[in-house]
Structure formats: structure tokens, C-alpha cells
Write an enzyme that holds these catalytic residues in place. Structure first.
Site, short mmCIF file in Angstrom:
data_model
loop_
_atom_site.label_atom_id
_atom_site.label_comp_id
_atom_site.label_asym_id
_atom_site.label_seq_id
_atom_site.Cartn_x
_atom_site.Cartn_y
_atom_site.Cartn_z
N GLY A 10 32.90 32.68 34.88
CA GLY A 10 32.26 31.48 35.43
C GLY A 10 31.58 30.67 34.34
O GLY A 10 30.83 31.23 33.54
N ARG A 71 39.29 33.20 34.43
CA ARG A 71 39.16 34.61 34.82
C ARG A 71 40.57 35.17 34.68
O ARG A 71 41.45 34.77 35.44
CB ARG A 71 38.68 34.75 36.26
CG ARG A 71 37.30 34.12 36.53
CD ARG A 71 36.78 34.57 37.88
NE ARG A 71 35.70 33.72 38.38
CZ ARG A 71 34.42 33.86 38.01
NH1 ARG A 71 34.07 34.77 37.13
NH2 ARG A 71 33.49 33.07 38.52
N ASP A 102 29.25 39.76 32.87
CA ASP A 102 29.53 41.18 33.01
C ASP A 102 31.03 41.52 32.91
O ASP A 102 31.44 42.38 32.12
CB ASP A 102 29.00 41.55 34.39
CG ASP A 102 28.68 42.99 34.48
OD1 ASP A 102 28.21 43.53 33.47
OD2 ASP A 102 28.92 43.59 35.56
N THR A 125 25.81 33.50 32.13
CA THR A 125 26.14 33.50 33.55
C THR A 125 24.92 33.04 34.33
O THR A 125 23.80 33.43 33.97
CB THR A 125 26.56 34.89 34.06
OG1 THR A 125 26.55 34.88 35.51
CG2 THR A 125 25.61 36.00 33.62
N ASP A 129 22.77 38.85 35.77
CA ASP A 129 23.04 40.24 36.17
C ASP A 129 23.51 41.10 35.01
O ASP A 129 24.23 42.07 35.21
CB ASP A 129 24.07 40.25 37.31
CG ASP A 129 25.39 39.61 36.90
OD1 ASP A 129 25.47 39.02 35.80
OD2 ASP A 129 26.36 39.68 37.69
N ARG A 171 26.32 36.36 42.96
CA ARG A 171 27.23 37.50 43.20
C ARG A 171 26.44 38.64 43.84
O ARG A 171 25.82 38.40 44.87
CB ARG A 171 27.89 37.91 41.90
CG ARG A 171 29.29 38.45 42.08
CD ARG A 171 29.92 38.76 40.76
NE ARG A 171 30.48 37.57 40.14
CZ ARG A 171 31.71 37.09 40.38
NH1 ARG A 171 32.49 37.72 41.23
NH2 ARG A 171 32.16 36.03 39.76
O1 F6P Z 1 29.52 34.45 38.29
C1 F6P Z 1 29.15 33.14 38.54
C2 F6P Z 1 29.52 32.74 39.94
O2 F6P Z 1 29.17 31.39 40.12
C3 F6P Z 1 28.90 33.60 41.05
O3 F6P Z 1 27.57 33.27 41.31
C4 F6P Z 1 29.84 33.32 42.19
O4 F6P Z 1 29.85 34.38 43.11
C5 F6P Z 1 31.16 33.19 41.50
O5 F6P Z 1 30.90 32.87 40.14
C6 F6P Z 1 32.08 32.15 42.05
O6 F6P Z 1 33.28 32.26 41.40
P1 F6P Z 1 34.41 31.16 41.43
O7 F6P Z 1 33.96 30.00 40.60
O8 F6P Z 1 35.60 31.84 40.84
O9 F6P Z 1 34.59 30.75 42.86
#
Ligand code: F6P
Length: 319
Positions: A10, A71, A102, A125, A129, A171
Site C-alpha cells: 500500500g 502487491r 509488513d 504504511t 503495524d 488492517r
Molecule cells: O496496508 C494499507 C492499507 O490501506 C490497509 O489499511 C487496507 O486494509 C489495505 O491497505 C487496502 O488495500 P488495497 O489498497 O489493496 O485495497
């Protein structure tokens, strides 16, 4: 030396100031900076180019990342990790800075056990966490985005007799929710780390409503998956007209705060110095009790971040 930087997972506000500092500082040190575009996906596909001062001019105040992030599912596969390593060799990159969370550090830890890697991770992040560091790049900006949203929601909540349930990111970590609830004066805060006793809260809130309380603000951390349930409870058991706001990805955007810009600069300088001085590979730069330091990547990924108990105890005093 050739040093490269990539963003993984992220995106978070603060990535661009870190990228700018990386390029400027590596040149200052007489070495050559490289960009790896698109995170670990780009490392696999060899999306690598030498960075210039021009690339990073005027980016410091922007959220997101100019070199993009991803990702990577392919990175779970050894064949692609090998391909990624071979790309580092091809460009003779002997030091790598990874801005990530993480999951990204886990991926790098796995790769460091298989290949002769030399990298430093910068905790980046909004979730806060990551074990071993008090804060991560992007957290302060996200908290300010949430604060701004909550102040506005309170304006409308207090103009009607309503309850608002605001879902925040994080998260499985309730840090954003806890700090936001305390700093915005929310009546309820629900996070994965702490049991929430509806019965006790109900007695308390009913008394306050009878005494004239006209609105309720509840912050729910996304990891609890209880947003709908809490809204239903407020509407049906407490008799409040209730609205839900899911803040979503706006929490990941926006111009980085002064704190995040400074953190980006300090983390990056330390990461580059560490790589240049070859003080032992595969570390994560951290800040603990106001002091910067380095932790082994194994230490960071094998342990679990815990919210400061003093902060958690403030939850009991919310209303
Ligand atoms: O890890 C950062 C984050 O924004 C989390 O708070 C959230 O759960 C997740 O990424 C959302 O992921 P994506 O952008 O892949 O929907």
C-alpha cells in the site's frame, strides 16, 4: 556503488519525500541511484532505470509514489524471486532500499535467505503495524486526514440527533482508530486488540442520552468487521438515527505532513548510510522513543507489533 529504491504494498504519504531524498543523497555521496518501478512486480520484470535530479524535482509535497507500487503475487514463487535477483545483478545494484510494510518485509526476508542480498527496509504504511518501530512513514498524514474527516462529521452529527459510525483503515491493527478516537473525542472505539462490551457501553450511553447527549461518534477499525453490527446496535438498542461513513482510501492520500517529510528524510539518510558503509545487510531502520536505529529483518518479521498499553488504557476513559 549502485543503489536502488522501490515501493511495495500500500502506498503511503511520505514515499515521495523519501524517494527525493534518496536520489539527492546518493548523488551527494558520489554514487548512482536507480529507480525500480512498480514495486516487486517491476523488480521481477526489470523495470529499472537510473534516477535523475529532474525525476524528483517538485515531488516532495505529493502523496502517493512517483515510482508506483504493487502487491506482487508472483513474488511468492521462487522462480520469480530468482528472476528479481538476477535483475539486481544485471544492473550491478549492490544496495536496495525498500519502502513498504509488513508483507513487503516478509517477502524481502524470504529473498534474503535465498540470495546474497543487501537491503534496508523503511517502515512505510499507514497501518502502523510494524514491530520494532514506534511509527511508520505515512501514519501521521493518515491520522490528520482522519482527524479532518471526523471534525467535519462531528459538525453534521451535532446538528442532528444522530450517531455516526466511522470505519477507519489499519488492517488488523487498531492504532489509527485508537489515536483518532482519542484526538477527536469519539464516544466509542472498536479495535481488534480489545474486547468491546456492548452491555456496559449501552448503560453508560443511555444515561448520557437521558441527560441530554444529542449525538454519538463511534470509530470502528476495519479489522473488526463490526461496522454494520455497531450501526445496527446504535439504531435499534440505543434508538439513535445512525449513519455509516467508510473513510476508505482517502486515508492513503494527501500531501505528507511536516512530520512525515522529516521522518522520510531521516529514515532515508540512515538507510543509504547503512548500505554505503556495509554495516551488515538486511536491516530495517526504526525509530524508538525518539531515537533512530536499525533492526534485523528477521527480528521485525518474526514479532508482532503491539499498541502501547498506555494508549489502550485511554480507551476506557473515552466518554
Ligand atoms: O496496508 C494499507 C492499507 O490501506 C490497509 O489499511 C487496507 O486494509 C489495505 O491497505 C487496502 O488495500 P488495497 O489498497 O489493496 O485495497
Amino acid at each position: 556503488m549502485a543503489l536502488a529504491i522501490l515501493c511495495s504494498g500500500g502506498d503511503a504519504p511520505g514515499m515521495n519525500p523519501a524517494i527525493k531524498r534518496f536520489v539527492d543523497y546518493v548523488y551527494e555521496k558520489g554514487e548512482t541511484p536507480y529507480f525500480i518501478y512498480n514495486g516487486l512486480e517491476g523488480l521481477i520484470d526489470g523495470e529499472i532505470k537510473q534516477a535523475t535530479h529532474k525525476d524528483v524535482a517538485g515531488i516532495l509535497h505529493h502523496g502517493g509514489t512517483i515510482i508506483r507500487s504493487s502487491r506482487s503475487k508472483r513474488f511468492y514463487d521462487y522462480t520469480y524471486r530468482k528472476q528479481a535477483y538476477e535483475n539486481l545483478l544485471k544492473y550491478q545494484i549492490n544496495g536496495l532500499v525498500v519502502l513498504g510494510g509488513d508483507g513487503s518485509f516478509r517477502a524481502m526476508e524470504q529473498m534474503s535467505r535465498e540470495f546474497d542480498l543487501n537491503f534496508v527496509g523503511i517502515p512505510t504504511t499507514i497501518d502502523n503495524d510494524i514491530y520494532g518501530t514506534d511509527t511508520c512513514l505515512g501514519v501521521d498524514t493518515a491520522l490528520n486526514v482522519i482527524r479532518d474527516a471526523l471534525d467535519k462529521i462531528r459538525d453534521t452529527a451535532s446538528s442532528f440527533s444522530r450517531a455516526f459510525v466511522v470505519e477507519v483503515m489499519g488492517r488488523d491493527c487498531g492504532y489509527l482508530a485508537v489515536v483518532s478516537a482519542i484526538s477527536s473525542g469519539a464516544e466509542i472505539c472498536i479495535i481488534p486488540e480489545v474486547d468491546f462490551n456492548k452491555k456496559v457501553a449501552e448503560i453508560h450511553l443511555k444515561r448520557e442520552l437521558a441527560e441530554g447527549r444529542s449525538y454519538i461518534l463511534a470509530i470502528v477499525s476495519e479489522g473488526t468487521k463490526r461496522t454494520q453490527e455497531i450501526a445496527h446496535w446504535l439504531e435499534h438498542d440505543l434508538g439513535m438515527e445512525t449513519r455509516i461513513t467508510v473513510l476508505g482510501h482517502i486515508q492513503r492520500g494527501g500531501s505528507p505532513t511536516v512530520y512525515d517529510r522529516l521522518l522520510a528524510f531521516e529514515f532515508t539518510i540512515r538507510a543509504v548510510d547503512h548500505l554505503l558503509l556495509s554495516k551488515g545487510a538486511n536491516k530495517v531502520v526504526v525509530i524508538e522513543a525518539g531515537r533512530y536505529g536499525m533492526r534485523d529483518i528477521g527480528d521485525v518479521v518474526q514479532n508482532r507489533y503491539q499498541i502501547d498499553p498506555a494508549l489502550l488504557s485511554s480507551l476506557n476513559r473515552l466518554d
